[in-house]
Design an enzyme around this catalytic site. Sequence first.
Site, short mmCIF file in Angstrom:
data_model
loop_
_atom_site.label_atom_id
_atom_site.label_comp_id
_atom_site.label_asym_id
_atom_site.label_seq_id
_atom_site.Cartn_x
_atom_site.Cartn_y
_atom_site.Cartn_z
N SER A 1 0.83 -1.20 0.00
CA SER A 1 0.00 0.00 0.00
C SER A 1 0.87 1.26 0.00
O SER A 1 1.90 1.31 0.67
CB SER A 1 -0.89 -0.04 1.23
OG SER A 1 -1.23 1.25 1.66
N THR A 2 0.47 2.23 -0.79
CA THR A 2 1.18 3.50 -0.84
C THR A 2 0.24 4.60 -0.40
O THR A 2 -0.75 4.87 -1.07
CB THR A 2 1.64 3.80 -2.29
OG1 THR A 2 2.39 2.67 -2.74
CG2 THR A 2 2.50 5.03 -2.36
N LYS B 1 5.94 -1.34 7.71
CA LYS B 1 5.29 -0.04 7.50
C LYS B 1 6.33 1.05 7.70
O LYS B 1 6.98 1.12 8.73
CB LYS B 1 4.14 0.11 8.50
CG LYS B 1 3.32 1.37 8.32
CD LYS B 1 2.03 1.30 9.15
CE LYS B 1 1.20 2.55 8.99
NZ LYS B 1 -0.07 2.45 9.73
N ASP C 1 -9.53 5.79 14.72
CA ASP C 1 -9.72 5.87 13.26
C ASP C 1 -10.28 4.56 12.73
O ASP C 1 -9.91 4.08 11.67
CB ASP C 1 -8.39 6.22 12.58
CG ASP C 1 -8.56 6.62 11.12
OD1 ASP C 1 -9.69 6.98 10.72
OD2 ASP C 1 -7.58 6.55 10.36
N ASP D 1 -3.62 -0.20 11.81
CA ASP D 1 -3.40 1.25 11.76
C ASP D 1 -3.64 1.91 13.11
O ASP D 1 -4.55 2.72 13.27
CB ASP D 1 -4.32 1.86 10.68
CG ASP D 1 -3.74 3.13 10.10
OD1 ASP D 1 -2.66 3.54 10.54
OD2 ASP D 1 -4.39 3.71 9.21
N1 LIG Z 1 -0.01 -6.32 8.90
C1 LIG Z 1 -0.44 -6.17 7.65
N2 LIG Z 1 -0.55 -7.22 6.82
C2 LIG Z 1 -0.99 -7.06 5.55
N3 LIG Z 1 -1.33 -5.88 5.01
C3 LIG Z 1 -1.23 -4.80 5.78
C4 LIG Z 1 -0.78 -4.87 7.13
N4 LIG Z 1 -0.77 -3.62 7.65
C5 LIG Z 1 -1.21 -2.81 6.68
N5 LIG Z 1 -1.48 -3.49 5.55
C6 LIG Z 1 -1.95 -2.94 4.27
O1 LIG Z 1 -1.51 -1.60 4.13
C7 LIG Z 1 -2.61 -0.71 4.07
C8 LIG Z 1 -2.27 0.57 4.82
O2 LIG Z 1 -1.99 0.27 6.15
P1 LIG Z 1 -2.40 1.26 7.32
O3 LIG Z 1 -3.87 1.46 7.33
O4 LIG Z 1 -1.78 0.74 8.58
O5 LIG Z 1 -1.63 2.57 6.89
P2 LIG Z 1 -2.18 4.05 6.69
O6 LIG Z 1 -1.47 4.86 7.69
O7 LIG Z 1 -3.65 4.06 6.68
O8 LIG Z 1 -1.69 4.46 5.32
P3 LIG Z 1 -2.39 5.59 4.45
O9 LIG Z 1 -1.42 6.70 4.42
O10 LIG Z 1 -2.62 4.89 3.15
O11 LIG Z 1 -3.68 6.02 5.11
C9 LIG Z 1 -3.78 -1.49 4.65
O12 LIG Z 1 -5.00 -1.07 4.13
C10 LIG Z 1 -3.47 -2.90 4.23
O13 LIG Z 1 -3.87 -3.11 2.89
MG LIG Z 2 -5.18 3.05 7.31
#
Ligand SMILES: Nc1ncnc2c1ncn2[C@@H]1O[C@H](COP(=O)(O)OP(=O)(O)OP(=O)(O)O)[C@@H](O)[C@H]1O
Ligand SMILES: [Mg+2]
Length: 257
Positions: free
Chosen positions: A62-63, A83, A195, A212
Site C-alpha cells: 500500500s502506498t 510499515k 480511526d 493502523d
Molecule cells: N499487517 C499487515 N498485513 C498485511 N497488510 C497490511 C498490514 N498492515 C497494513 N497493511 C496494508 O496496508 C494498508 C495501509 O496500512 P495502514 O492502514 O496501517 O496505513 P495508513 O497509515 O492508513 O496508510 P495511508 O497513508 O494509506 O492512510 C492497509 O489497508 C493494508 O492493505
Molecule cells: Mg489506514
Amino acid sequence: MSSDIFLNDKQLKTLDKKLQSIIRKTGLDRKTQAEVFDKKTLLTIEKLISNRVLDIIDFPISTGKEGNVFRGVTTENKLVAVKIYRISTSTFKHITQYIFGDPRFKSIHKTRQNIIYAWTKKEFKNLERLNKIGVKAPKPIISYNNVLVMQYLGEKNKSAPMLKDVKIENPEEIYESLIGSIKKMYQKADLVHGDISEYNILYYRSKPYIIDLGQGVLNKHPNAQEFLKRDINNLVRYFKKYGIKANVEKIFDNIIK
Ligand SMILES: Nc1ncnc2c1ncn2[C@@H]1O[C@H](COP(=O)(O)OP(=O)(O)OP(=O)(O)O)[C@@H](O)[C@H]1O
Ligand SMILES: [Mg+2]
C-alpha cells in the site's frame, strides 16, 4: 545511530546500491521512492537487515500519503509487513493532538523526525496492547525509528483485503466481534483506536483484524470519548448496509460505564 547519518556521497551511494538488491521491487515512481527511502530511512533499514530482523523487502502492499506498507521476509523466512512512515513529506496535520495528550510521549522533543519516530513507537505499543488482551491485530515484531515490522496478514501472494472490499456472509457476527473488540480495548487496555473504519480493518481467515494503530490514544486522553464515539459511529454506519440496526449512544454508554 545519529552519528551514522553523516555519510559522504560515496558511502551513501554504496549503501543505496546495496539496498537496491534487498529492496527487490518497490513499484514506486522515482520521486516517491526517494521520498520514502530517504537517507535516514535507508540507514534504518540497513540496521534492521544487519541485525537480522529483515532479509528482503518484497513489494509494496500500500502506498499512502503518510506511510507505505511493504511485504517483507525475515531471515527466518517468515513473511512480515513493513510499515515505513515518511519523514520528509508526511502530512501529519492532526498528529499533535494524538501525541501530546499521551503521557507515554510527554518528554519527546518536538521535531518532525522525533514526532514521527514517536508515532511509529506508539503504533507498536498499541499493537502490543491489543495482542495482550486478545483483540485480533497484527503482532508487532519491532519498531525502529520510522519503520514498524509486524505480522503479515494475508496469503503468500495476496495481502488480506480491507473490510470494505469483501462481502461478508456473517455480518452480525463480525459486527458483534468488532464492537466487542473496541469495548475490550477501552476497558482492558485503556485504549481508543480513533480511526476505526472499514479501511482500517482487514478481513483475514474469516476474522476481522484491526490495523493502523498509530493514532490510538489512552482513554485518559482529553478527546478519547469523542474518538470512541466516532469509532462506534463508523462501525454502525458501515454495518447498516448489511441491515444491522444499532444505537450509537447505547453502545457508547455500555462501553464507558
Ligand atoms: N499487517 C499487515 N498485513 C498485511 N497488510 C497490511 C498490514 N498492515 C497494513 N497493511 C496494508 O496496508 C494498508 C495501509 O496500512 P495502514 O492502514 O496501517 O496505513 P495508513 O497509515 O492508513 O496508510 P495511508 O497513508 O494509506 O492512510 C492497509 O489497508 C493494508 O492493505
Ligand atoms: Mg489506514
